[in-house]
Design a protein around this motif. Sequence first.
Motif, PDB file in Angstrom:
ATOM      1  N   VAL A  41      -1.567   4.246 -70.453  1.00 31.00           N
ATOM      2  CA  VAL A  41      -2.825   3.672 -70.970  1.00 31.00           C
ATOM      3  C   VAL A  41      -3.926   3.816 -69.916  1.00 31.00           C
ATOM      4  CG1 VAL A  41      -3.950   1.569 -71.759  1.00 31.00           C
ATOM      5  CG2 VAL A  41      -1.608   2.067 -72.467  1.00 31.00           C
ATOM      6  N   PRO A  42      -5.093   4.390 -70.286  1.00 29.22           N
ATOM      7  CA  PRO A  42      -6.130   4.674 -69.289  1.00 29.22           C
ATOM      8  C   PRO A  42      -7.006   3.481 -68.918  1.00 29.22           C
ATOM      9  CG  PRO A  42      -6.824   5.469 -71.434  1.00 29.22           C
ATOM     10  CD  PRO A  42      -5.420   4.954 -71.615  1.00 29.22           C
ATOM     11  N   LYS A  43      -6.836   2.349 -69.622  1.00 36.69           N
ATOM     12  CA  LYS A  43      -7.668   1.178 -69.341  1.00 36.69           C
ATOM     13  C   LYS A  43      -6.771  -0.046 -69.241  1.00 36.69           C
ATOM     14  CE  LYS A  43     -11.475  -1.647 -71.157  1.00 36.69           C
ATOM     15  NZ  LYS A  43     -12.487  -1.799 -72.229  1.00 36.69           N
ATOM     16  N   LEU A  44      -6.863  -0.763 -68.114  1.00 39.09           N
ATOM     17  CA  LEU A  44      -6.045  -1.942 -67.893  1.00 39.09           C
ATOM     18  C   LEU A  44      -6.946  -3.142 -67.609  1.00 39.09           C
ATOM     19  CD1 LEU A  44      -3.233  -0.404 -65.659  1.00 39.09           C
ATOM     20  CD2 LEU A  44      -3.086  -1.005 -68.083  1.00 39.09           C
ATOM     21  N   VAL A  45      -6.773  -4.196 -68.398  1.00 39.02           N
ATOM     22  CA  VAL A  45      -7.553  -5.425 -68.249  1.00 39.02           C
ATOM     23  C   VAL A  45      -6.598  -6.566 -67.894  1.00 39.02           C
ATOM     24  CG1 VAL A  45      -9.119  -7.057 -69.344  1.00 39.02           C
ATOM     25  CG2 VAL A  45      -9.244  -4.623 -69.943  1.00 39.02           C
ATOM     26  N   TYR A  46      -6.751  -7.107 -66.700  1.00 35.51           N
ATOM     27  CA  TYR A  46      -5.920  -8.219 -66.236  1.00 35.51           C
ATOM     28  C   TYR A  46      -6.756  -9.491 -66.227  1.00 35.51           C
ATOM     29  CZ  TYR A  46      -2.682  -4.597 -64.643  1.00 35.51           C
ATOM     30  OH  TYR A  46      -1.829  -3.530 -64.580  1.00 35.51           O
ATOM     31  N   ASP A  47      -6.314 -10.489 -66.967  1.00 31.63           N
ATOM     32  CA  ASP A  47      -7.028 -11.764 -67.088  1.00 31.63           C
ATOM     33  C   ASP A  47      -6.071 -12.878 -66.676  1.00 31.63           C
ATOM     34  OD1 ASP A  47      -8.402 -14.026 -67.794  1.00 31.63           O
ATOM     35  OD2 ASP A  47      -8.983 -13.330 -69.780  1.00 31.63           O
ATOM     36  N   THR A  76     -10.320   2.731 -66.315  1.00 29.57           N
ATOM     37  CA  THR A  76     -10.870   1.397 -66.061  1.00 29.57           C
ATOM     38  C   THR A  76      -9.810   0.452 -65.517  1.00 29.57           C
ATOM     39  OG1 THR A  76     -12.491   1.618 -67.859  1.00 29.57           O
ATOM     40  CG2 THR A  76     -12.028  -0.604 -67.083  1.00 29.57           C
ATOM     41  N   LEU A  77     -10.158  -0.268 -64.460  1.00 29.72           N
ATOM     42  CA  LEU A  77      -9.376  -1.403 -63.975  1.00 29.72           C
ATOM     43  C   LEU A  77     -10.297  -2.611 -63.997  1.00 29.72           C
ATOM     44  CD1 LEU A  77      -6.914  -2.747 -62.729  1.00 29.72           C
ATOM     45  CD2 LEU A  77      -7.748  -2.029 -60.469  1.00 29.72           C
ATOM     46  N   HIS A  78      -9.964  -3.571 -64.853  1.00 30.70           N
ATOM     47  CA  HIS A  78     -10.813  -4.747 -65.060  1.00 30.70           C
ATOM     48  C   HIS A  78     -10.027  -5.991 -64.645  1.00 30.70           C
ATOM     49  CE1 HIS A  78     -13.731  -6.995 -68.006  1.00 30.70           C
ATOM     50  NE2 HIS A  78     -13.644  -7.576 -66.823  1.00 30.70           N
ATOM     51  N   LEU A 106     -14.412   0.242 -62.085  1.00 31.19           N
ATOM     52  CA  LEU A 106     -13.803  -0.962 -61.512  1.00 31.19           C
ATOM     53  C   LEU A 106     -14.686  -2.158 -61.827  1.00 31.19           C
ATOM     54  CD1 LEU A 106     -11.715  -2.422 -59.747  1.00 31.19           C
ATOM     55  CD2 LEU A 106     -13.111  -1.821 -57.743  1.00 31.19           C
ATOM     56  N   ILE A 107     -14.094  -3.172 -62.439  1.00 34.06           N
ATOM     57  CA  ILE A 107     -14.804  -4.401 -62.783  1.00 34.06           C
ATOM     58  C   ILE A 107     -14.043  -5.570 -62.179  1.00 34.06           C
ATOM     59  CG2 ILE A 107     -15.694  -5.863 -64.642  1.00 34.06           C
ATOM     60  CD1 ILE A 107     -15.599  -3.413 -66.472  1.00 34.06           C
ATOM     61  N   ILE A 108     -14.711  -6.351 -61.353  1.00 28.96           N
ATOM     62  CA  ILE A 108     -14.107  -7.540 -60.757  1.00 28.96           C
ATOM     63  C   ILE A 108     -15.025  -8.720 -61.042  1.00 28.96           C
ATOM     64  CG2 ILE A 108     -13.267  -8.646 -58.663  1.00 28.96           C
ATOM     65  CD1 ILE A 108     -12.870  -5.902 -57.438  1.00 28.96           C
ATOM     66  N   THR A 132     -18.505   3.796 -62.283  1.00 24.64           N
ATOM     67  CA  THR A 132     -19.066   2.485 -62.621  1.00 24.64           C
ATOM     68  C   THR A 132     -18.401   1.415 -61.768  1.00 24.64           C
ATOM     69  OG1 THR A 132     -19.470   3.146 -64.919  1.00 24.64           O
ATOM     70  CG2 THR A 132     -19.407   0.788 -64.462  1.00 24.64           C
ATOM     71  N   LEU A 133     -19.216   0.537 -61.183  1.00 20.86           N
ATOM     72  CA  LEU A 133     -18.715  -0.592 -60.398  1.00 20.86           C
ATOM     73  C   LEU A 133     -19.483  -1.842 -60.810  1.00 20.86           C
ATOM     74  CD1 LEU A 133     -17.041  -1.835 -58.103  1.00 20.86           C
ATOM     75  CD2 LEU A 133     -18.847  -1.127 -56.506  1.00 20.86           C
ATOM     76  N   LYS A 134     -18.747  -2.865 -61.283  1.00 24.09           N
ATOM     77  CA  LYS A 134     -19.362  -4.124 -61.695  1.00 24.09           C
ATOM     78  C   LYS A 134     -18.676  -5.269 -60.956  1.00 24.09           C
ATOM     79  CE  LYS A 134     -20.507  -2.456 -66.344  1.00 24.09           C
ATOM     80  NZ  LYS A 134     -20.362  -2.695 -67.808  1.00 24.09           N
ATOM     81  N   LEU A 135     -19.463  -6.049 -60.213  1.00 23.16           N
ATOM     82  CA  LEU A 135     -18.934  -7.153 -59.427  1.00 23.16           C
ATOM     83  C   LEU A 135     -19.678  -8.433 -59.787  1.00 23.16           C
ATOM     84  CD1 LEU A 135     -18.873  -5.336 -55.959  1.00 23.16           C
ATOM     85  CD2 LEU A 135     -17.000  -5.515 -57.609  1.00 23.16           C
ATOM     86  N   LYS A 136     -18.923  -9.552 -59.848  1.00 25.35           N
ATOM     87  CA  LYS A 136     -19.554 -10.832 -60.202  1.00 25.35           C
ATOM     88  C   LYS A 136     -18.895 -11.976 -59.446  1.00 25.35           C
ATOM     89  CE  LYS A 136     -20.714 -13.797 -64.153  1.00 25.35           C
ATOM     90  NZ  LYS A 136     -20.613 -13.968 -65.629  1.00 25.35           N
ATOM     91  N   ASN A 137     -19.733 -12.828 -58.840  1.00 24.02           N
ATOM     92  CA  ASN A 137     -19.290 -14.055 -58.168  1.00 24.02           C
ATOM     93  C   ASN A 137     -18.286 -13.803 -57.057  1.00 24.02           C
ATOM     94  OD1 ASN A 137     -20.829 -16.006 -59.607  1.00 24.02           O
ATOM     95  ND2 ASN A 137     -19.420 -15.864 -61.328  1.00 24.02           N
TER      96      ASN A 137
END
Length: 392
Positions: A41-47, A76-78, A106-108, A132-137
Motif C-alpha cells: 500500500v503506497p499510503k500509510l496513515v497512523y493515528d 505518503t506517511l501520515h 510526509l505529514i506529522i 510535500t511536507l506538512k508539520l503541525k504543533n
Amino acid sequence: MDMLSQLPEALLLRILSLLPAKDVVATMVLSKQWEFLWMLVPKLVYDDSYQNIEYGRFSRFVHRSLTLHEAPFLDTLHLKLGKTSCGSGDIRVWIKTVDKRCLRELIIKIDSNKSSVVLPVSLYTCCRMLVTLKLKNAVLVDVTSSFSFPSLKKLSLVSMKYPGDELIKTFLSSCPVLEDLVVKRCLDDNLLILTVRVPSLKCLVLHNKEDAGLDVGFMIDTPSLECLEIFDNMGVLCVVKNNMTKISKANVCFSYAHIEQLMGSISSVKRLSLCTSKDSYPVGSVFYCLVRLTLCTCETVWLNLLMRMLRDSPKLRDLKLVQDHPLRPSEPRPCWNEPSEVPKCLLTSLETLEWVKYEATEEEKELAAFILKNGRCLKKVTISSEFTDRDE
C-alpha cells in the motif's frame, strides 16, 4: 469479499490507501491473496487515537509495520499523534525506517494539547525525495550542518515553534523548487520577522498570531508569486521586496500601518478579497487587471476604499460587498460623498453586484443608488440582509 478480490491489484491498493494503517494491516487475515497485499500500500496513515491504543503497542505497531512494508516507493506517511507519549525518538526511528522508500509526502500532526514534540534531525537528513511536507504543533530543531530538499514543492508549517529567525531562512533556502508555502504562526513561536525569500514560490499563505507585537511581521521576496493569502490584524511590519507582477489572486486581511507598499506590489492582481482598516495605497496605482473585487464592510474606511478601488480598476466586472467580521459599536459610520466623476468600470465593464449583510443604512442606500444609476453594463444585482434575500 470474493467480488472485491477479483478487482485489479492496483485498484485494491488504492482502496486500502483510504483506510487507517491498522485496518490496512488487518486485511492480511482475510485470505492468502490478502496476506501480503497490505505491504504494498503506497499510503500509510497512523493515528494513535484510533481505538485508544496505548503508547507501547502503538509505537511497536508503527515500527514493525513500516519495517515489513515492501513497496519500493511510499507516496505518503501520515502521523497523527497526541493521545500516546510518542515523541522525538519514535519519530526519528520511523523516518529512518522509510528512508530508502523514496517517501514523497510526509505529514506529522501533533495534538495541540500535547507538550511540544521536538522533531528529530533525521527530518532533514532522511527525507531528501519529499515533494510535500506538512508539520503541525511541533518544534523544529536547529542544525549546524547543511541540508537540502531538492524536490520539495509544498510546505506547510502550522503552529510550529523554531529556534529563531535564521532556521526558517535556512529551511526555505534549502527548497530550490518550492511552489506552495503555508505558515500559520502561534504564540511563543520564537520568531520575530518571518522572511520568505523564495524565487520559485507561486502560492503563499501567511497567518500571524493574534497577539503579535509591534516588532513582529513578515518580509516577502517572491517575484514569481501567483496567489497570496495574508491574515494579520495585529502586526505592523510587512516588507515587500519587489512587485508581484505575476499575481492573479490575493486574499488580504490585515491592519498594517504601511499597507500602501503591499497594495502597490499586487496591483497586477485579477481577483482580490480585501479587509483592512486603512483606505490608502500608492498614489497613481491602477489595478488594470482586476476583474473581481470582494470587499469587507466591517471597517469604517470601507466606503472610501471602495470608491478609490472603483476609480482605479477600469476593467472590474464583479463586485461583492460582505461583512465578514463583527462591527465595532464604538467605530463611527462611514460617510457617503458622491464622486465628481463616475468610475470608468461602472460605465463600461461592471456586470454583477452582490451585497451580503446589507443593512440599509443611509450611506449604503446612497451607494446602492449610485451604482444602480450609473452601472450601464449591470446584468445581475443581488442584495441580501441577515434575515432576507432578494434580487433587484
